[in-house]
Structures are given as structure tokens and as C-alpha cells.
Scaffold this active site. Sequence first.
Site, PDB file in Angstrom:
ATOM      1  N   ASP A 105      54.531  33.448  40.513  1.00  0.00           N
ATOM      2  CA  ASP A 105      54.047  33.653  39.146  1.00  0.00           C
ATOM      3  C   ASP A 105      53.476  35.057  38.951  1.00  0.00           C
ATOM      4  OD1 ASP A 105      54.610  31.088  38.258  1.00  0.00           O
ATOM      5  OD2 ASP A 105      52.740  30.282  39.032  1.00  0.00           O
ATOM      6  N   ASP A 111      45.119  25.697  37.910  1.00  0.00           N
ATOM      7  CA  ASP A 111      46.439  25.537  37.304  1.00  0.00           C
ATOM      8  C   ASP A 111      46.414  24.694  36.030  1.00  0.00           C
ATOM      9  OD1 ASP A 111      47.689  27.115  39.140  1.00  0.00           O
ATOM     10  OD2 ASP A 111      48.530  25.483  40.329  1.00  0.00           O
TER      11      ASP A 111
END
Length: 434
Positions: free
Chosen positions: A120, A320
Site C-alpha cells: 500500500d 486498518d
Amino acid sequence: MSSSYFKIIGKNPLHGTVVPQGNKNEALPLLGALLLWEGDVILENLPEIADVLKLMEVLRQIGVEITALDTKGSYLFQKKNPVKSDLPYELCSQLRGAVTLAGPILARTGRVFLPKPGGDKIGRRRMDTHLLALEALGAKIEVFPDGYMITADRLVGKDILLDEASVTATENAVMAAVYAEGITTIRNAASEPHVQGLCRFLIAAGANIEGVGTNQLTITGVSKLSSPLGGLKHRIGSDYLEIGSFISLAAVTGGEIHITDVNPEDIRMIRMVYSRLGIEVRPTENGILVPSDQKMEIIPDYHGATPKIDDAPWPGFPADMTSVALVTATQCKGTVLIHEKLFESRLFFVDNIIAMGAQIILCDPHRAIVIGANRLYGQRVASPDIRAGMAMIIAALCAEGQSEIHNIVQIDRGFESIDTRLRSLGAQIERVSD
């Protein structure tokens, strides 16, 4: 690389039953852990997502034979040839999860070249904690522009204090310590459910690990893991981050979703945070029900102070989940501060949500104030990372009109067939190829 995008028409309440996928963050280190001995391994409930499939291809290239079994998500892993030390650079450089191969390959072969990992784009993700832990066990580290050469003639147990409670660094240290001489103590260890799953897997294979579920792990090294007769079988736990996302999807669309195969302990903090947003779930015999009669109103702190949602190591609120919590808050009446402490770029996706009509003040790279409830409108957006991608799906499904979400290769890295599964709940979502 695919240039597909999601076309979504919002304002349809989601209804039905959904089974969460296996935990991605447990699956990835398990694929490294199975290298620690010669026996056959069957992994069940493996999420068939891009990151996992890529790491399985890495295993094939270093000598592991992989066979898909009849049950979806079940695979047989066989190590008929010696495991190679050299990892395929191109695959590993696209994949953050490849870092968890360093510990087991080092323990098995005494040498591994670890390419700089991908993943990411949420800010710097330092490798120092991994390298310092392996160095403490006796490894030598050479730094190159494209990665790290890690070697060790022998690994020796040590008392290690991690400089941060890194999940993957904890996993790497545990896997290397399994074959280290003597006793290793890992302090400030991460204790997330997927770390616990990895430890239980290793214990079943013959490792000696104490303190599972706490922030101090003690590993007594062994010379060899003794695979059980007939091999080892392990079922990966449900992805509690996906469960949290489905809770949000039900609430913001005004629908009712039954989520099965839920470990209540894994979502206690997620439920607590959602309750502060006026969202409650009900336990069922085999999961949880997200009912349609939600208050969707942010509960202020005492004396009317603005509440805060911030992430923290387990059992705190998962980092997250902050992107999902932020978008969820836009649909709740009231004001809340979102504080994401770990990654300096994770909240930059909020520009897209602001463009959809949300009232969000981005105070700095780590903090955003959300003032709800907002009416959102469809827009064309692009996903910078897995979790922001899911947050954008949630925003699009509660927005008026049509949205397009591009760069969905990021979403596919973490969520298996998410468009198909959402359609089964009544969502108007279509995967379109450019």
C-alpha cells in the site's frame, strides 16, 4: 495490469447473509511458516486474493508444490525439494507480505536476500524493526539499494525488545526464533488475532511458544519441527477487518446483514467504537446481526466533549479500520475526531470523500474531523490502498447517483470477489473493463 473499475449506484439497502473471507494478515505469514519443516501442510479458508496468490507464486518459484483441493480456499503445500534462498525480485517487490519470508528462510537456510517490499501507498513502512530483531538473534545485515542480504551461521536466542509493536516484525522474529539455540523472549510483541493464529500453527507443528495473545512471547528453540503423522492442517480465522467493513455497509445503507463465522473476541473493540457512532450489532448463534434500526448518532464524551477514534496496537482499534470508520462517521449525526497514528499518508484519500459531499477537515496527515451526517453524491475516485478502497465502496453505496472507483487492483489485493459478494446482498456494483 488490469484497468477495470467499479461502477456503483448507491442508496440500495443491503440485506442478507455473508460469510467473511479468511484473514489475509494470517494467511501471508502462514505461507512463510510452512517453510520451516519438510512435512505436508493443508491450509483451509485461504482467501483467494491478489496478495495471497502472488505469495503462493513466490513459494512455487522457491521450490514448494501447491495443489488446490476440492474445497474452495483449501490447498496442499508440499516441499519435495530444498527451499531456495533467493526470492524472485519482481514478485516480492510488489508485495508487502513477502517480508514474512525472511525469518523462516533465514532459519532454514542461513541466508536470504529480501527485496525491498511493495504494498500500500500509505506512507513509509520501515523495515528496521524486522532487521534489528533478526540481528539480535545473530543475523548479519547488508543493505543494498534494492533490498537486504541477511545471513546467519547460527541463530541464538536473545531477550529482544522491539522498538515498535510491529505485527510482521513480531512474526518474523517468532519464526526465526523457532530454530534459534536456547530461549528467545520477544517484548513489546504484537498480539493481533493473526499473530495468535501463526503461533498456534507453529505450536501444532512442534514449536515451543508461550505467551500467545500477550505482548511478551517466549520461544524455546528446537533443532527440528516434527510434522504430525499425515501432515499438518490449519484453518485460517475469519477476517475481522472485513467483518467490521460489513457492519459499516449494513449501517450506512440502512440494511440488515447477518455475518456468520465471527469470533466475538476479535471484534470487541470494533463493536465498542461503532457503538460510539450509534451503531449496534446483536450476537447470533453463529455470528452477528447488524439490524436496520440504527441510531447513527455520535455519542459525545462527558461534558459534551468531541469524541475521538484513534488506532492502537491490539487490543486497540485496528489501524486498518480507520478509513472505514471515517467514512462511516460521515453518515452519523455529530462530530468526531479521527486520529490515525501509524501512517502519514493513510488519510489523504479523504479528498475523494470530501468531493462526494462529506464535511471533513483534514487537520494534518494524521487527524481529521468529521462533521455528520452528510448526504453524499456519486463521484469518480481512485483507490490508493486496500482499506481506502473499501471505504470508497462504502461511501459509493450510500451516495446518491453513480460512482466510479478506479485502481481497484488495490481492492482486489485484500478483498476476494468483493463485487460478486456485494451483489448477493443487493448492491448495484459492476466491474467494468476499460
